[in-house]
Motif scaffolding. Structure first.
Motif, PDB file in Angstrom:
ATOM      1  N   GLY A   1      -3.935   0.769  -4.445  1.00  0.00           N
ATOM      2  CA  GLY A   1      -2.499   0.546  -4.308  1.00  0.00           C
ATOM      3  C   GLY A   1      -2.067  -0.794  -4.883  1.00  0.00           C
ATOM      4  N   PRO A   2      -0.813  -1.196  -4.650  1.00  0.00           N
ATOM      5  CA  PRO A   2      -0.297  -2.438  -5.218  1.00  0.00           C
ATOM      6  C   PRO A   2      -0.714  -3.703  -4.481  1.00  0.00           C
ATOM      7  CG  PRO A   2       1.418  -1.323  -3.985  1.00  0.00           C
ATOM      8  CD  PRO A   2       0.246  -0.393  -4.002  1.00  0.00           C
ATOM      9  N   SER A   3      -1.346  -3.546  -3.321  1.00  0.00           N
ATOM     10  CA  SER A   3      -1.739  -4.720  -2.544  1.00  0.00           C
ATOM     11  C   SER A   3      -2.812  -4.325  -1.533  1.00  0.00           C
ATOM     12  CB  SER A   3      -0.525  -5.299  -1.813  1.00  0.00           C
ATOM     13  OG  SER A   3      -0.849  -6.511  -1.147  1.00  0.00           O
ATOM     14  N   ILE A   4      -3.600  -5.294  -1.111  1.00  0.00           N
ATOM     15  CA  ILE A   4      -4.546  -5.084  -0.021  1.00  0.00           C
ATOM     16  C   ILE A   4      -3.767  -5.133   1.293  1.00  0.00           C
ATOM     17  CG2 ILE A   4      -6.522  -6.059   1.220  1.00  0.00           C
ATOM     18  CD1 ILE A   4      -7.296  -4.785  -1.438  1.00  0.00           C
TER      19      ILE A   4
ATOM     20  N   THR B   1     -10.385  -0.337   7.133  1.00  0.00           N
ATOM     21  CA  THR B   1     -11.466   0.640   7.300  1.00  0.00           C
ATOM     22  C   THR B   1     -11.833   1.267   5.961  1.00  0.00           C
ATOM     23  OG1 THR B   1     -10.799   1.144   9.579  1.00  0.00           O
ATOM     24  CG2 THR B   1     -12.168   2.781   8.458  1.00  0.00           C
ATOM     25  N   LEU B   2     -10.815   1.558   5.148  1.00  0.00           N
ATOM     26  CA  LEU B   2     -11.046   2.116   3.815  1.00  0.00           C
ATOM     27  C   LEU B   2     -11.811   1.122   2.943  1.00  0.00           C
ATOM     28  CD1 LEU B   2     -10.555   4.125   1.462  1.00  0.00           C
ATOM     29  CD2 LEU B   2      -8.346   2.975   1.109  1.00  0.00           C
ATOM     30  N   TYR B   3     -11.349  -0.128   2.910  1.00  0.00           N
ATOM     31  CA  TYR B   3     -12.009  -1.130   2.065  1.00  0.00           C
ATOM     32  C   TYR B   3     -13.461  -1.349   2.495  1.00  0.00           C
ATOM     33  CZ  TYR B   3      -6.995  -2.072   1.547  1.00  0.00           C
ATOM     34  OH  TYR B   3      -5.641  -1.951   1.378  1.00  0.00           O
ATOM     35  N   ASN B   4     -13.687  -1.356   3.796  1.00  0.00           N
ATOM     36  CA  ASN B   4     -15.054  -1.526   4.300  1.00  0.00           C
ATOM     37  C   ASN B   4     -15.952  -0.369   3.849  1.00  0.00           C
ATOM     38  OD1 ASN B   4     -14.287  -3.869   5.582  1.00  0.00           O
ATOM     39  ND2 ASN B   4     -14.088  -2.940   7.608  1.00  0.00           N
ATOM     40  N   ALA B   5     -15.405   0.858   3.913  1.00  0.00           N
ATOM     41  CA  ALA B   5     -16.185   2.031   3.513  1.00  0.00           C
ATOM     42  C   ALA B   5     -16.501   1.987   2.022  1.00  0.00           C
ATOM     43  CB  ALA B   5     -15.409   3.307   3.859  1.00  0.00           C
ATOM     44  N   LEU B   6     -15.527   1.583   1.226  1.00  0.00           N
ATOM     45  CA  LEU B   6     -15.750   1.480  -0.214  1.00  0.00           C
ATOM     46  C   LEU B   6     -16.787   0.401  -0.529  1.00  0.00           C
ATOM     47  CD1 LEU B   6     -12.045   1.865  -1.375  1.00  0.00           C
ATOM     48  CD2 LEU B   6     -13.896   3.466  -1.892  1.00  0.00           C
ATOM     49  N   HIS B   7     -16.627  -0.761   0.098  1.00  0.00           N
ATOM     50  CA  HIS B   7     -17.564  -1.862  -0.146  1.00  0.00           C
ATOM     51  C   HIS B   7     -18.981  -1.495   0.302  1.00  0.00           C
ATOM     52  CE1 HIS B   7     -14.175  -5.110  -0.258  1.00  0.00           C
ATOM     53  NE2 HIS B   7     -14.308  -4.474  -1.397  1.00  0.00           N
ATOM     54  N   LYS B   8     -19.089  -0.783   1.392  1.00  0.00           N
ATOM     55  CA  LYS B   8     -20.405  -0.361   1.895  1.00  0.00           C
ATOM     56  C   LYS B   8     -21.126   0.489   0.853  1.00  0.00           C
ATOM     57  CE  LYS B   8     -22.664   2.021   5.745  1.00  0.00           C
ATOM     58  NZ  LYS B   8     -22.453   2.752   7.027  1.00  0.00           N
ATOM     59  N   ASN B   9     -20.336   1.214   0.055  1.00  0.00           N
ATOM     60  CA  ASN B   9     -20.902   2.079  -0.979  1.00  0.00           C
ATOM     61  C   ASN B   9     -20.950   1.403  -2.352  1.00  0.00           C
ATOM     62  OD1 ASN B   9     -21.423   5.013   0.061  1.00  0.00           O
ATOM     63  ND2 ASN B   9     -19.527   4.355   1.065  1.00  0.00           N
ATOM     64  N   GLY B  10     -20.690   0.083  -2.385  1.00  0.00           N
ATOM     65  CA  GLY B  10     -20.778  -0.657  -3.631  1.00  0.00           C
ATOM     66  C   GLY B  10     -19.593  -0.489  -4.549  1.00  0.00           C
ATOM     67  N   VAL B  11     -18.458  -0.065  -3.987  1.00  0.00           N
ATOM     68  CA  VAL B  11     -17.274   0.237  -4.799  1.00  0.00           C
ATOM     69  C   VAL B  11     -16.282  -0.915  -4.761  1.00  0.00           C
ATOM     70  CG1 VAL B  11     -15.335   1.826  -5.114  1.00  0.00           C
ATOM     71  CG2 VAL B  11     -17.558   2.701  -4.360  1.00  0.00           C
ATOM     72  N   MET B  12     -15.800  -1.335  -5.929  1.00  0.00           N
ATOM     73  CA  MET B  12     -14.788  -2.380  -6.023  1.00  0.00           C
ATOM     74  C   MET B  12     -13.405  -1.786  -5.760  1.00  0.00           C
ATOM     75  SD  MET B  12     -16.099  -4.535  -9.353  1.00  0.00           S
ATOM     76  CE  MET B  12     -15.549  -6.143  -8.785  1.00  0.00           C
ATOM     77  N   CYS B  13     -12.551  -2.579  -5.096  1.00  0.00           N
ATOM     78  CA  CYS B  13     -11.185  -2.165  -4.775  1.00  0.00           C
ATOM     79  C   CYS B  13     -10.215  -2.838  -5.756  1.00  0.00           C
ATOM     80  CB  CYS B  13     -10.820  -2.561  -3.350  1.00  0.00           C
ATOM     81  SG  CYS B  13     -11.835  -1.758  -2.091  1.00  0.00           S
ATOM     82  N   MET B  14      -9.467  -2.018  -6.492  1.00  0.00           N
ATOM     83  CA  MET B  14      -8.518  -2.537  -7.467  1.00  0.00           C
ATOM     84  C   MET B  14      -7.081  -2.371  -6.975  1.00  0.00           C
ATOM     85  SD  MET B  14      -7.891  -1.507 -11.501  1.00  0.00           S
ATOM     86  CE  MET B  14      -7.033   0.052 -11.204  1.00  0.00           C
TER      87      MET B  14
END
Length: 278
Positions: free
Chosen positions: A210-213, A219-232
């Motif tokens: 999305g346009p901002s964190i 919870t979403l960001y944690n799940a993505l980071h746990k899987n090695g995924v960068m958040c844009m």
């Protein structure tokens, strides 16, 4: 991780294979924020979706580029965000009403409407130019999935990724090429679960959130980071639209303080003097 030829400009990114492409987007809490040039980045005299603009941005800083493939009347894939050429060229009308050769009669214009010497590039030209220089993120407009997959399969670039809006689109491209890299729209846990259930490897995903964190999506960001995924995030619809560079930069700093992993912007060069460290 990424090799650079000392003879090249210092901000080129040389991706030599799919493994390096996947590694470039692997999340780490200690990495500096990556910058993506939305539509290739823009400066005065340099239009969007233009090879010369990409090169200009890379003279300032390292960046990968989100670009917009679209089909001409004779089924050539060119770069054009809008369905028409009115806003971004000296011509008028729909891209799909012109052959590629007919489009070459027009020149691209910059964001202020000034005509430039530059022409509408084909995607093939961009891919050939980008080899050893940067990564191209394809935000595909009216190009059918099979047509695009066939095109990519023919050229076999190692530095290209797909923007996808849902797990079904991602799965289609993945089934055609199990090494494909994706920029996935993933703004909530339902979308996260859809990608998970589609069996897509997280090591081949960057997530557009999305346009901002937002605190309520931690919870979403944690799940993505746990899987090695960068958040844009993308500031193209927000801070990029403010009037002055100072306003833009202040907006960027506010977003940086929220710790995104990747920022997409129309004006990557404005980030060159901002401290992007985590």
């Amino acid at each position: 991780m990424i090799s650079r030829d000392k003879k090249e400009k210092p901000h080129y990114i040389s991706i030599k294979n799919a493994k390096q492409l996947h590694a470039y987007f692997k999340y780490s809490p200690t990495r500096p924020i990556l910058i993506s040039g939305h539509r290739g980045g823009m400066l005065k005299g340099y239009p969007e979706n233009c090879i010369e603009s990409f090169e200009k941005t890379l003279s300032y800083m390292e960046s990968f580029f989100e670009i917009d493939p679209r089909l001409t009347k004779d089924s050539i894939i060119v770069l054009m965000h809008d369905a028409t050429i009115d806003r971004t060229t000296t011509g008028k009308g729909k891209v799909s009403d012109y052959t590629y050769q007919e489009l070459l009669q027009f020149n691209l214009v910059d964001r202020e409407g000034n005509a430039t010497p530059y022409k509408i590039p084909t995607l093939e030209e961009c891919i050939k130019w980008s080899k050893g220089k940067t990564i191209l993120n394809l935000d595909i407009k009216d190009v059918p999935l099979q047509f695009m997959a066939d095109f990519i399969d023919k050229i076999k670039p190692v530095n290209v990724m797909y923007t996808v809006h849902n797990a079904k689109q991602a799965r289609y491209y993945y089934d055609r090429n199990n090494q494909a890299m994706f920029s996935c729209w993933c703004k909530n846990m339902d979308e996260f679960n859809n990608y998970e259930n589609a069996g897509l490897p997280w090591k081949q995903i960057m997530a557009y959130v999305g346009p901002s964190i937002k605190p309520d999506q931690q919870t979403l960001y944690n799940a993505l980071h746990k899987n090695g995924v960068m958040c844009m995030i993308s500031v193209a619809p927000t801070h990029d639209r403010t009037k002055t560079d100072i306003e833009k930069i202040n907006g960027y700093k506010a977003e940086i303080a929220k710790h995104p992993d990747v920022i997409e912007t129309d004006y990557p060069y404005l980030f060159k003097d901002i401290d992007k460290a985590k």
